[in-house]
Design a protein around this motif. Sequence first.
Motif, PDB file in Angstrom:
ATOM      1  N   PRO A 179      44.736  38.066 -48.072  1.00 49.09           N
ATOM      2  CA  PRO A 179      43.931  36.922 -47.615  1.00 49.09           C
ATOM      3  C   PRO A 179      42.724  36.590 -48.477  1.00 49.09           C
ATOM      4  O   PRO A 179      42.442  35.405 -48.719  1.00 49.09           O
ATOM      5  CB  PRO A 179      43.506  37.342 -46.205  1.00 49.09           C
ATOM      6  CG  PRO A 179      44.617  38.225 -45.743  1.00 49.09           C
ATOM      7  CD  PRO A 179      45.030  38.991 -46.964  1.00 49.09           C
ATOM      8  N   ASN A 180      41.996  37.592 -48.961  1.00 50.46           N
ATOM      9  CA  ASN A 180      40.836  37.274 -49.786  1.00 50.46           C
ATOM     10  C   ASN A 180      41.226  36.581 -51.083  1.00 50.46           C
ATOM     11  O   ASN A 180      40.437  35.821 -51.647  1.00 50.46           O
ATOM     12  CB  ASN A 180      40.042  38.541 -50.110  1.00 50.46           C
ATOM     13  CG  ASN A 180      39.098  38.943 -48.997  1.00 50.46           C
ATOM     14  OD1 ASN A 180      39.426  39.793 -48.187  1.00 50.46           O
ATOM     15  ND2 ASN A 180      37.932  38.316 -48.931  1.00 50.46           N
ATOM     16  N   ASP A 181      42.442  36.808 -51.535  1.00 46.30           N
ATOM     17  CA  ASP A 181      42.904  36.154 -52.763  1.00 46.30           C
ATOM     18  C   ASP A 181      43.408  34.737 -52.488  1.00 46.30           C
ATOM     19  O   ASP A 181      42.951  33.781 -53.117  1.00 46.30           O
ATOM     20  CB  ASP A 181      44.007  36.993 -53.421  1.00 46.30           C
ATOM     21  CG  ASP A 181      43.471  38.284 -53.997  1.00 46.30           C
ATOM     22  OD1 ASP A 181      42.393  38.256 -54.613  1.00 46.30           O
ATOM     23  OD2 ASP A 181      44.122  39.335 -53.816  1.00 46.30           O
ATOM     24  N   PHE A 182      44.343  34.582 -51.536  1.00 42.48           N
ATOM     25  CA  PHE A 182      44.900  33.241 -51.369  1.00 42.48           C
ATOM     26  C   PHE A 182      43.915  32.279 -50.705  1.00 42.48           C
ATOM     27  O   PHE A 182      43.954  31.077 -50.954  1.00 42.48           O
ATOM     28  CB  PHE A 182      46.258  33.258 -50.668  1.00 42.48           C
ATOM     29  CG  PHE A 182      46.288  33.673 -49.220  1.00 42.48           C
ATOM     30  CD1 PHE A 182      45.790  32.848 -48.219  1.00 42.48           C
ATOM     31  CD2 PHE A 182      46.886  34.878 -48.848  1.00 42.48           C
ATOM     32  CE1 PHE A 182      45.860  33.216 -46.885  1.00 42.48           C
ATOM     33  CE2 PHE A 182      46.965  35.253 -47.509  1.00 42.48           C
ATOM     34  CZ  PHE A 182      46.441  34.416 -46.533  1.00 42.48           C
ATOM     35  N   MET A 183      42.990  32.794 -49.890  1.00 38.98           N
ATOM     36  CA  MET A 183      42.001  31.902 -49.290  1.00 38.98           C
ATOM     37  C   MET A 183      41.011  31.388 -50.334  1.00 38.98           C
ATOM     38  O   MET A 183      40.520  30.256 -50.236  1.00 38.98           O
ATOM     39  CB  MET A 183      41.252  32.627 -48.169  1.00 38.98           C
ATOM     40  CG  MET A 183      42.080  32.850 -46.916  1.00 38.98           C
ATOM     41  SD  MET A 183      42.623  31.305 -46.134  1.00 38.98           S
ATOM     42  CE  MET A 183      41.062  30.630 -45.576  1.00 38.98           C
ATOM     43  N   ARG A 184      40.741  32.189 -51.336  1.00 37.60           N
ATOM     44  CA  ARG A 184      39.815  31.768 -52.390  1.00 37.60           C
ATOM     45  C   ARG A 184      40.364  30.575 -53.163  1.00 37.60           C
ATOM     46  O   ARG A 184      39.605  29.751 -53.695  1.00 37.60           O
ATOM     47  CB  ARG A 184      39.545  32.947 -53.329  1.00 37.60           C
ATOM     48  CG  ARG A 184      38.500  32.646 -54.403  1.00 37.60           C
ATOM     49  CD  ARG A 184      38.105  33.901 -55.152  1.00 37.60           C
ATOM     50  NE  ARG A 184      39.234  34.556 -55.782  1.00 37.60           N
ATOM     51  CZ  ARG A 184      39.693  35.755 -55.442  1.00 37.60           C
ATOM     52  NH1 ARG A 184      39.142  36.415 -54.439  1.00 37.60           N
ATOM     53  NH2 ARG A 184      40.716  36.298 -56.078  1.00 37.60           N
TER      54      ARG A 184
END
Length: 252
Positions: free
Chosen positions: A170-175
């Motif tokens: 999540p921290n990657d794709f939300m960024r």
Amino acid sequence: MHIRYYKEYSHHLQRDMEFKVYGHAGLPFIVFPCQDGKFFDFENQGMIDLVADKIEEGKLQLFCVGCVDEETWSAKNGDHHGRIMWHEQWVKYICGEFLPRLHQIHAETDPVSYEGKVMLTGASMGGYHSVNFYLRFPELFGGCLSLSGLFHASYFFGQYNDINIYYNSPNDFMRNMPADHPLVERYRKGRIIICCGQGAWEDDAKADARGLKYEFERLGVPAWVDLWGEDVNHDWPWWRIQFPYFMAHILG
């Protein structure tokens, strides 16, 4: 309290999967276990007792599921691609088999339908799963309550580059999510609660929670990201405090 145990075959996983249901009516929650945990851990740790009044009043129904973490997230020496694809089979089990079964079981004792409103919760790895499932499938769920989750897949897969791992981080794709992405409007209609402490073993969870808070604010998504004090550790004694506290806010 109305309690039922199930052991049912999963076609996606080609094995029996166990789960337990607490309650007869009210808002359904899928409860994910901690890393490598079992479906009965939530009960064994006293978490069910903490919200027993809500369950018995027909306001809350908990569906505690099993996982395959030992073969996926925890199997760090295994084939990375095979690990994440087996995780994806479990995702298909949850969304394609377990969720429809949940609605069937719920309808047996409660005429109120919660299609698209089922909530997700868990602590530690269970907290990760609750956020990951909601952010990937907001059309299926109503929101998440995450306690002490980690939201970077690199903790378990290193720097291995795989699109399937990316979409479970999540921290990657939300960024990289633009404000006009169709999922964003769904997020705005859901209920997102992320909590962690700032004490022992919470450094990574704290950093990840802050990262998601920034992205939610950038996208205009109303999320409650709550960082508790420096005495609040990554462990059951604090989750026993946090879980009923947030459940009271959700259920009113």
